[in-house]
Each structure stands twice: as C-alpha cells, then as structure tokens.
Design an enzyme around this catalytic site. Structure first.
Site, PDB file in Angstrom:
ATOM      1  N   THR A   1      69.573 -91.230  28.040  1.00  0.00           N
ATOM      2  CA  THR A   1      69.583 -90.382  29.224  1.00  0.00           C
ATOM      3  C   THR A   1      70.082 -91.270  30.365  1.00  0.00           C
ATOM      4  O   THR A   1      70.100 -92.500  30.245  1.00  0.00           O
ATOM      5  CB  THR A   1      68.172 -89.875  29.573  1.00  0.00           C
ATOM      6  OG1 THR A   1      67.295 -91.017  29.583  1.00  0.00           O
ATOM      7  CG2 THR A   1      67.658 -88.860  28.575  1.00  0.00           C
TER       8      THR A   1
ATOM      9  N   ASP B   1      68.253 -94.943  20.322  1.00  0.00           N
ATOM     10  CA  ASP B   1      68.089 -94.096  21.511  1.00  0.00           C
ATOM     11  C   ASP B   1      67.336 -94.930  22.542  1.00  0.00           C
ATOM     12  O   ASP B   1      66.122 -95.123  22.438  1.00  0.00           O
ATOM     13  CB  ASP B   1      67.303 -92.841  21.123  1.00  0.00           C
ATOM     14  CG  ASP B   1      67.043 -91.928  22.315  1.00  0.00           C
ATOM     15  OD1 ASP B   1      67.249 -92.366  23.471  1.00  0.00           O
ATOM     16  OD2 ASP B   1      66.607 -90.782  22.098  1.00  0.00           O
TER      17      ASP B   1
ATOM     18  N   TYR C   1      86.363 -77.051  36.777  1.00  0.00           N
ATOM     19  CA  TYR C   1      86.271 -76.968  35.316  1.00  0.00           C
ATOM     20  C   TYR C   1      87.177 -78.008  34.676  1.00  0.00           C
ATOM     21  O   TYR C   1      88.313 -78.173  35.101  1.00  0.00           O
ATOM     22  CB  TYR C   1      86.688 -75.571  34.827  1.00  0.00           C
ATOM     23  CG  TYR C   1      85.546 -74.890  34.118  1.00  0.00           C
ATOM     24  CD1 TYR C   1      85.099 -75.377  32.891  1.00  0.00           C
ATOM     25  CD2 TYR C   1      84.898 -73.787  34.673  1.00  0.00           C
ATOM     26  CE1 TYR C   1      84.028 -74.781  32.244  1.00  0.00           C
ATOM     27  CE2 TYR C   1      83.834 -73.194  34.030  1.00  0.00           C
ATOM     28  CZ  TYR C   1      83.394 -73.695  32.814  1.00  0.00           C
ATOM     29  OH  TYR C   1      82.332 -73.113  32.182  1.00  0.00           O
TER      30      TYR C   1
ATOM     31  N   LYS D   1      66.451 -91.885  33.780  1.00  0.00           N
ATOM     32  CA  LYS D   1      65.138 -92.544  33.754  1.00  0.00           C
ATOM     33  C   LYS D   1      65.279 -93.907  34.432  1.00  0.00           C
ATOM     34  O   LYS D   1      65.615 -93.964  35.612  1.00  0.00           O
ATOM     35  CB  LYS D   1      64.655 -92.667  32.310  1.00  0.00           C
ATOM     36  CG  LYS D   1      64.589 -91.334  31.543  1.00  0.00           C
ATOM     37  CD  LYS D   1      63.873 -91.532  30.224  1.00  0.00           C
ATOM     38  CE  LYS D   1      64.228 -90.550  29.150  1.00  0.00           C
ATOM     39  NZ  LYS D   1      63.832 -89.182  29.341  1.00  0.00           N
TER      40      LYS D   1
ATOM     41  N   GLU E   1      87.291 -78.852  30.864  1.00  0.00           N
ATOM     42  CA  GLU E   1      87.113 -78.966  29.401  1.00  0.00           C
ATOM     43  C   GLU E   1      88.086 -79.985  28.826  1.00  0.00           C
ATOM     44  O   GLU E   1      89.270 -79.998  29.187  1.00  0.00           O
ATOM     45  CB  GLU E   1      87.336 -77.610  28.739  1.00  0.00           C
ATOM     46  CG  GLU E   1      86.126 -76.710  28.841  1.00  0.00           C
ATOM     47  CD  GLU E   1      86.308 -75.405  28.084  1.00  0.00           C
ATOM     48  OE1 GLU E   1      87.369 -75.196  27.481  1.00  0.00           O
ATOM     49  OE2 GLU E   1      85.374 -74.595  28.113  1.00  0.00           O
TER      50      GLU E   1
ATOM     51  N   ARG F   1      70.471 -86.514  36.336  1.00  0.00           N
ATOM     52  CA  ARG F   1      70.032 -86.012  35.026  1.00  0.00           C
ATOM     53  C   ARG F   1      71.263 -85.840  34.157  1.00  0.00           C
ATOM     54  O   ARG F   1      72.170 -85.075  34.480  1.00  0.00           O
ATOM     55  CB  ARG F   1      69.296 -84.683  35.181  1.00  0.00           C
ATOM     56  CG  ARG F   1      68.091 -84.767  36.086  1.00  0.00           C
ATOM     57  CD  ARG F   1      67.128 -83.643  35.838  1.00  0.00           C
ATOM     58  NE  ARG F   1      66.329 -83.933  34.683  1.00  0.00           N
ATOM     59  CZ  ARG F   1      65.240 -84.703  34.700  1.00  0.00           C
ATOM     60  NH1 ARG F   1      64.827 -85.243  35.821  1.00  0.00           N
ATOM     61  NH2 ARG F   1      64.563 -84.929  33.598  1.00  0.00           N
TER      62      ARG F   1
HETATM   63  C1  LIG Z   1      63.721 -91.420  23.774  1.00  0.00           C
HETATM   64  C2  LIG Z   1      64.197 -90.125  24.380  1.00  0.00           C
HETATM   65  N1  LIG Z   1      65.315 -89.572  23.912  1.00  0.00           N
HETATM   66  C3  LIG Z   1      65.788 -88.417  24.402  1.00  0.00           C
HETATM   67  C4  LIG Z   1      65.141 -87.764  25.424  1.00  0.00           C
HETATM   68  C5  LIG Z   1      65.653 -86.427  25.866  1.00  0.00           C
HETATM   69  O1  LIG Z   1      66.130 -86.375  27.120  1.00  0.00           O
HETATM   70  P1  LIG Z   1      66.275 -84.999  27.928  1.00  0.00           P
HETATM   71  O2  LIG Z   1      64.905 -84.615  28.347  1.00  0.00           O
HETATM   72  O3  LIG Z   1      67.187 -85.364  29.020  1.00  0.00           O
HETATM   73  O4  LIG Z   1      66.887 -83.995  26.984  1.00  0.00           O
HETATM   74  C6  LIG Z   1      63.973 -88.308  25.963  1.00  0.00           C
HETATM   75  C7  LIG Z   1      63.282 -87.612  27.060  1.00  0.00           C
HETATM   76  O5  LIG Z   1      62.237 -87.862  27.479  1.00  0.00           O
HETATM   77  C8  LIG Z   1      63.482 -89.530  25.414  1.00  0.00           C
HETATM   78  O6  LIG Z   1      62.348 -90.079  25.855  1.00  0.00           O
END
Ligand SMILES: Cc1ncc(COP(=O)(O)O)c(C=O)c1O
Length: 417
Positions: A223, A197, A51, A226, A53, A232
């Site tokens: 993320t 993002d 843990y 991918k 935190e 993950r």
């Molecule tokens: C552009 C984008 N942002 C955020 C996410 C969210 O990721 P997670 O599924 O890990 O929550 C995804 C997932 O496919 C995504 O394509």
C-alpha cells in the site's frame, strides 16, 4: 469561503470535524499516518479530471503528455527506492494490488501458501472470506507456540506437502522481522514464486530499518498510505520477466483508468521517502515502538513476542484480565485510537479478540519521541486500570488533548481545528 464550504457545508463541516479528531487524538492504528501537505495537494488536484487507460506511451485516450510524465516519474522513483526492476503504480489500493498478483502469476486458479489471518496475515493472503481463499486453493502457515514468531519450519513442511505455485509473506499484525531470505529458500525449494507484501513495513524496508525484500522476492506489493505516508493506493514491484504479466493483470485485467491524482501523490511520497529526513523518521518510528513496548512491559503488560522490531506492538489484553475490544473502546474514550486484534492462538473470535494493536507511525510523524512514548504507555496503563470510570477516562482524554496540542499534525490546517 472556500468552494467546499460554500457548495456543500454539510460535507465541509464533517471534514473539519474529522480534521479536529485527527489532530486531537493519539492515532495509534499502525496502518495509519498523516500524509504531507504536498501529498494532499497532489491528491486533491485536477489530475482527477483525466482518463488515462493504459500505460505511459501506450494509452487508449489522447491528451496524455503530462500524465505520462507523472506516471513515469512515479515508476522510476518506485524502482529506485525499492531497488526493483519493474514497478506498476496503478493499483487502486493494497488489496487490488495483491489481486493483480494472483491474476498475473496464477490466472484464475492455483495453489497459494500464505500467512494465516489469525496469525497476523492479511485477508488477501488466502483467507476464506476474501477472493484469495474463495477462488484459489490455499494453505496457511502460522506462528510458533513457543515464541509467537513465524514458524519457518512449519512453512517449509507445508510447502513441501502442498507444493504451492506462490508463497505470500508479509503481515498486517506481526511485530518482528520477516525473514525474506528464509521464505525465498522455501519458495525455490518447491518451485514457487515468492511474493512479499510489505504494506506495513515498506518505509522500514527502504530505509534499512528492516531487511529489503529484493532480491529475495519475485514480486513485492505495498500500500502507499501507511508507513510510506503517501495517498491511499497500491503498487507492485517485480522482476522484469514478470512485468508484462503484472501490468496486464492490473490493466486491463482488473482495473480501468488509473487514478492520476493518486499516481502524482505517490510520486511525491516516493520523493519524500528518498530523503534523509524520512530515513530519520523511520529510525524514530522503530525507536518509539521499542520505547512504547518498554513502557508497557514496565507497567505489567504482556506483549506478543515480548516486544517489537518494527512499528507496532501487540498487547495481550487477556493477560491483564481484559478483552481487546473493552480495552480498545476505553482507549478511544481516553483519546487513544487503536484496534482490537487477534493474538497468536487466540481462543476469542475476530469480532472480540484478546489483543490490542498499537503503532507509532502517526505519532512519530507528529514529532513525538521516546519521552512521549513513555507518557503514552502510562496513559494506556491508566486506561486499563479505569476501564469503566468515565471521569478517569475524561481526565485522560484531556491529558491526551494537551499532548496532541504540543505536536501539531502535519497536513491539518489549524484553521480547521
Ligand atoms: C499486509 C497488508 N496487505 C494488504 C493490505 C490491503 O490494503 P488496502 O486496505 O489498501 O486494500 C493491508 C491493509 O491493511 C495490509 O495490512
């Protein structure tokens, strides 16, 4: 026998079965990949026992000397790779990372302009079904009817009218370059923060295959599982002036203890992503997507935007007289795992849309190149022509399995297969 097989043969058998599936099919969901054995080793490590935190040197539990070093490594590697002033590597995944950005930058309410889910945006960019569209005032921009590309003029007009405090760019299903500079200009004009993002394209952004989000964006989220080929997880990168607000939003705002095993695996993935081999990989991912697009076009398919600049192609199955779901279902029977997806201005529902999304990250990790992409395009065409023919699909399934056998999947022990 290993501990998993002896303690829980039921779960062990299911994992082995999944390993066989992952090894024997063409995994073409653009957000999926094969993590390296090193990443998997860190993910399955004893770090899960601890843990932690808080943040390095500011923890609420004792015994952190090793965890602090691991998290600091991950942070420094993330900053270096993304050219970021600050990094937070604790978000449990991409959606929690985006949620932390909302909380950190806006608090519990505010106005956000994001890409429409139906146009290829993500749920967390303002969709009604997600926290983002439930708790925040949202407005969505979309695509041009003429060319299927982001309609920057519309985004600018909406920004001027709506006056958002935050603009989200980046997508889940968009085959073209995202113009971060154009979004930054719009954001500056209306006094909004720009969030990029890059979950889908992070690898391309850090290897020069796609323009980098910094210095245009104020915040970058991603993320890690991918194209980046990590475990993950999620991460947030931002300007130093926003660091405190972002960190506070992740912990204690939204989360408790970080998943240390994931943090370590992220550090490993970031080390791998900084190598010339990874840059070559990303170059090949794009070359493969372009070759796949060419192969599909040659065989008469219609592609959204007519091709691709990145790791994915979006087939307009409707133009071939099919639905996305029927084509994705037949492809799975033929051993090609993809997903049905909305296409721009789709008249069909998200449950049964008109498109199919195909990505090259996982196939490229297996070592496939342009020649195999042409074969895959041929398989897709044969599938589309034999949608209800079980024998034809079974024959294709065998051809796919033979192809897969020539390109072993990294991280999957042949003993499991
Ligand atoms: C552009 C984008 N942002 C955020 C996410 C969210 O990721 P997670 O599924 O890990 O929550 C995804 C997932 O496919 C995504 O394509």
């Amino acid at each position: 026998m290993d501990p998993l097989h002896s303690i829980d043969p039921q779960v062990a058998a299911l994992i082995d079965k999944e390993a066989r599936r992952q090894a024997s099919v063409l995994r073409m969901i653009p957000s999926e990949n094969y993590a390296s054995p090193a990443v998997l080793a860190a993910t399955g490590s004893i770090l899960s026992n601890k843990y932690s935190e808080g943040y390095p040197a500011k923890r609420y539990y004792q015994g952190q000397e090793n965890i602090d070093e691991i998290e600091t490594l991950a942070i420094e590697r993330a900053k270096a790779l993304f050219q970021a002033e600050h990094a937070n590597v604790q978000p449990y995944s991409g959606s929690p990372a985006n949620m932390a950005v909302y909380l950190g930058l806006l608090g519990k309410s505010g106005r956000v302009l994001g890409m429409d889910l139906a146009a290829g945006g993500h749920l967390t960019h303002g969709a009604k079904a997600s926290f983002s569209g439930t708790y925040y005032e949202v407005m969505s921009y979309g695509l041009s009817r003429e060319n299927g590309r982001i309609d920057y003029a519309q985004a600018r007009r909406l920004a001027r009218e709506f006056k958002p405090q935050m603009i989200f760019c980046g997508a889940s299903s968009y085959p073209r370059v995202v113009d971060f500079a154009a979004f930054a200009e719009i954001a500056r004009e209306v006094g909004a923060r720009l969030v990029a993002d890059v979950s889908h394209i992070s690898g391309l952004c850090v290897t020069g295959q796609h323009p980098a989000p910094f210095p245009h964006a104020d915040v970058v989220t991603s993320t890690t599982h991918k194209l980046l080929r990590g475990p993950r997880g999620g991460m947030i990168l931002c300007r130093e002036e926003l660091a405190k607000a972002i960190d506070k939003a992740v912990f204690p705002g939204l989360q408790g203890g970080p998943h240390n095993q994931t943090t370590a695996a992220i550090a490993v993935a970031l080390k791998e992503a900084a190598t010339p081999a990874y840059a070559d990989y990303c170059r090949q991912v794009v070359a493969n997507a372009k070759a796949l697009a060419e192969g599909l076009l040659e065989r008469g398919f219609t592609l959204v935007t007519g091709g691709t600049d990145n790791h994915l192609v979006l087939i307009d199955a409707g133009a071939a007289g099919l639905t996305g779901k029927s084509l994705a279902g037949a492809l799975e029977r033929a051993g090609i795992v993809a997903n049905a997806n909305k296409i721009p201005f789709d008249s069909r529902s998200a449950n049964d849309p008109s498109g199919v999304r195909l990505g090259t990250p996982a196939l490229t990790t297996r070592g496939m190149t342009e020649a195999e992409m042409d074969l895959v395009a041929g398989f897709v065409a044969q599938t589309a022509a034999n949608l209800e023919d079980a024998t034809a699909l079974a024959n294709l399934r065998q051809l796919v399995a033979d192809l897969c056998a020539d390109f072993p999947a990294p991280g999957i022990d042949p003993g499991q297969c």
